[in-house]
Motif scaffolding. Sequence first.
Motif, mmCIF file in Angstrom:
data_model
loop_
_atom_site.group_PDB
_atom_site.id
_atom_site.type_symbol
_atom_site.label_atom_id
_atom_site.label_comp_id
_atom_site.label_asym_id
_atom_site.label_seq_id
_atom_site.Cartn_x
_atom_site.Cartn_y
_atom_site.Cartn_z
ATOM 1 N N GLN A 1 -18.397 14.089 17.349
ATOM 2 C CA GLN A 1 -17.606 12.947 17.795
ATOM 3 C C GLN A 1 -16.488 12.694 16.781
ATOM 4 N N ILE A 2 -15.260 12.751 17.254
ATOM 5 C CA ILE A 2 -14.092 12.509 16.411
ATOM 6 C C ILE A 2 -13.772 11.015 16.468
ATOM 7 N N GLN A 3 -13.599 10.406 15.328
ATOM 8 C CA GLN A 3 -13.260 8.984 15.260
ATOM 9 C C GLN A 3 -11.766 8.822 15.551
ATOM 10 N N PRO A 4 -11.406 8.033 16.575
ATOM 11 C CA PRO A 4 -10.002 7.884 16.941
ATOM 12 C C PRO A 4 -9.230 6.899 16.059
ATOM 13 N N VAL A 5 -9.890 6.302 15.066
ATOM 14 C CA VAL A 5 -9.270 5.246 14.261
ATOM 15 C C VAL A 5 -9.410 5.559 12.780
ATOM 16 N N MET A 6 -8.343 5.291 12.017
ATOM 17 C CA MET A 6 -8.389 5.413 10.566
ATOM 18 C C MET A 6 -7.769 4.144 9.976
ATOM 19 N N VAL A 7 -8.383 3.610 8.937
ATOM 20 C CA VAL A 7 -7.882 2.403 8.269
ATOM 21 C C VAL A 7 -7.845 2.661 6.769
ATOM 22 N N ARG A 8 -6.705 2.384 6.139
ATOM 23 C CA ARG A 8 -6.560 2.532 4.688
ATOM 24 C C ARG A 8 -5.646 1.430 4.163
ATOM 25 N N ARG A 9 -5.953 0.966 2.959
ATOM 26 C CA ARG A 9 -5.044 0.041 2.281
ATOM 27 C C ARG A 9 -3.952 0.864 1.617
ATOM 28 N N MET A 10 -2.714 0.431 1.769
ATOM 29 C CA MET A 10 -1.594 1.123 1.123
ATOM 30 C C MET A 10 -1.746 0.949 -0.389
ATOM 31 N N ALA A 11 -1.708 2.039 -1.126
ATOM 32 C CA ALA A 11 -1.996 2.040 -2.559
ATOM 33 C C ALA A 11 -1.085 1.097 -3.350
ATOM 34 N N ASP A 12 0.188 1.059 -3.002
ATOM 35 C CA ASP A 12 1.121 0.255 -3.779
ATOM 36 C C ASP A 12 1.386 -1.118 -3.163
ATOM 37 N N GLN A 13 0.732 -1.416 -2.067
ATOM 38 C CA GLN A 13 0.937 -2.693 -1.389
ATOM 39 C C GLN A 13 -0.407 -3.371 -1.175
ATOM 40 N N LYS A 14 -0.755 -4.324 -2.004
ATOM 41 C CA LYS A 14 -2.058 -4.976 -1.911
ATOM 42 C C LYS A 14 -2.305 -5.615 -0.548
ATOM 43 N N ALA A 15 -1.261 -6.106 0.086
ATOM 44 C CA ALA A 15 -1.446 -6.843 1.335
ATOM 45 C C ALA A 15 -1.065 -6.024 2.568
ATOM 46 N N THR A 16 -0.974 -4.703 2.449
ATOM 47 C CA THR A 16 -0.615 -3.870 3.598
ATOM 48 C C THR A 16 -1.747 -2.910 3.923
ATOM 49 N N ILE A 17 -2.131 -2.915 5.190
ATOM 50 C CA ILE A 17 -3.185 -2.044 5.690
ATOM 51 C C ILE A 17 -2.542 -1.035 6.645
ATOM 52 N N TYR A 18 -2.844 0.267 6.451
ATOM 53 C CA TYR A 18 -2.385 1.323 7.360
ATOM 54 C C TYR A 18 -3.486 1.554 8.388
ATOM 55 N N VAL A 19 -3.137 1.457 9.658
ATOM 56 C CA VAL A 19 -4.088 1.680 10.745
ATOM 57 C C VAL A 19 -3.511 2.748 11.665
ATOM 58 N N ARG A 20 -4.254 3.823 11.849
ATOM 59 C CA ARG A 20 -3.846 4.879 12.779
ATOM 60 C C ARG A 20 -4.837 4.904 13.931
ATOM 61 N N ILE A 21 -4.307 4.819 15.164
ATOM 62 C CA ILE A 21 -5.136 4.916 16.359
ATOM 63 C C ILE A 21 -4.624 6.110 17.159
ATOM 64 N N ASP A 22 -5.479 7.123 17.315
ATOM 65 C CA ASP A 22 -5.079 8.358 17.991
ATOM 66 C C ASP A 22 -5.188 8.279 19.505
ATOM 67 N N THR A 23 -6.153 7.532 20.011
ATOM 68 C CA THR A 23 -6.368 7.453 21.455
ATOM 69 C C THR A 23 -7.181 6.219 21.801
ATOM 70 N N PHE A 24 -7.049 5.795 23.029
ATOM 71 C CA PHE A 24 -7.888 4.719 23.567
ATOM 72 C C PHE A 24 -8.812 5.279 24.639
ATOM 73 N N ALA A 25 -9.010 6.601 24.651
ATOM 74 C CA ALA A 25 -9.805 7.262 25.684
ATOM 75 C C ALA A 25 -11.215 7.608 25.206
ATOM 76 N N GLY A 26 -11.496 7.446 23.936
ATOM 77 C CA GLY A 26 -12.792 7.840 23.395
ATOM 78 C C GLY A 26 -13.712 6.660 23.169
ATOM 79 N N PRO A 27 -14.423 6.695 22.040
ATOM 80 C CA PRO A 27 -15.333 5.590 21.700
ATOM 81 C C PRO A 27 -14.563 4.275 21.583
ATOM 82 N N PRO A 28 -15.245 3.141 21.741
ATOM 83 C CA PRO A 28 -14.578 1.840 21.660
ATOM 84 C C PRO A 28 -13.787 1.658 20.359
ATOM 85 N N VAL A 29 -12.501 1.386 20.499
ATOM 86 C CA VAL A 29 -11.608 1.267 19.352
ATOM 87 C C VAL A 29 -11.783 -0.060 18.626
ATOM 88 N N GLY A 30 -11.988 -1.145 19.364
ATOM 89 C CA GLY A 30 -12.123 -2.468 18.738
ATOM 90 C C GLY A 30 -13.259 -2.525 17.740
#
Length: 147
Positions: free
Chosen positions: A9-38
């Motif tokens: 099972q491939i996870q369609p979501v990735m979440v990372r804090r931007m290294a140089d930005q304390k208050a910025t979160i990087y969120v990548r969503i590849d698809t809404f067709a797989g496991p529940p994204v929320g």
Amino acid sequence: ASLERIGMQIQPVMVRRMADQKATIYVRIDTFAGPPVGSALKKLIKSEVQNNAPNPVNFGAGHKESILLDLRGNSGGRLVQAKEAAAVLSDLARSGTVIALVDENTASAAEALVVQLRDFARAGRLERVLIVSSDGSARTFGKGSAQ
């Protein structure tokens, strides 16, 4: 030699804090067709908070988180998943900014997610939503229909 098939099972979501930005979160969503994204978003955000204890995500009132939301290449999927993702992201960035990265392959439920986030901004739930593409046009696939 034998060949064995295994399920993966491939996870369609990735979440990372931007290294140089304390208050910025990087969120990548590849698809809404797989496991529940929320639910995957909630779980990954919680994990990111615990793994970055010195710079935790603050869900408190008045704190502004920014989200860099990468939807490039996301061809869509289930609209209900996009709606759930919008709710999770707007709770994280309450009164903050969402920067949505899109391209010509961003379609369907991914486009609907950006529209819902923009509506949240108009309603005051987010400070603003910026839509950015690599070619500067902010154009998406634009199917204009939902299945």
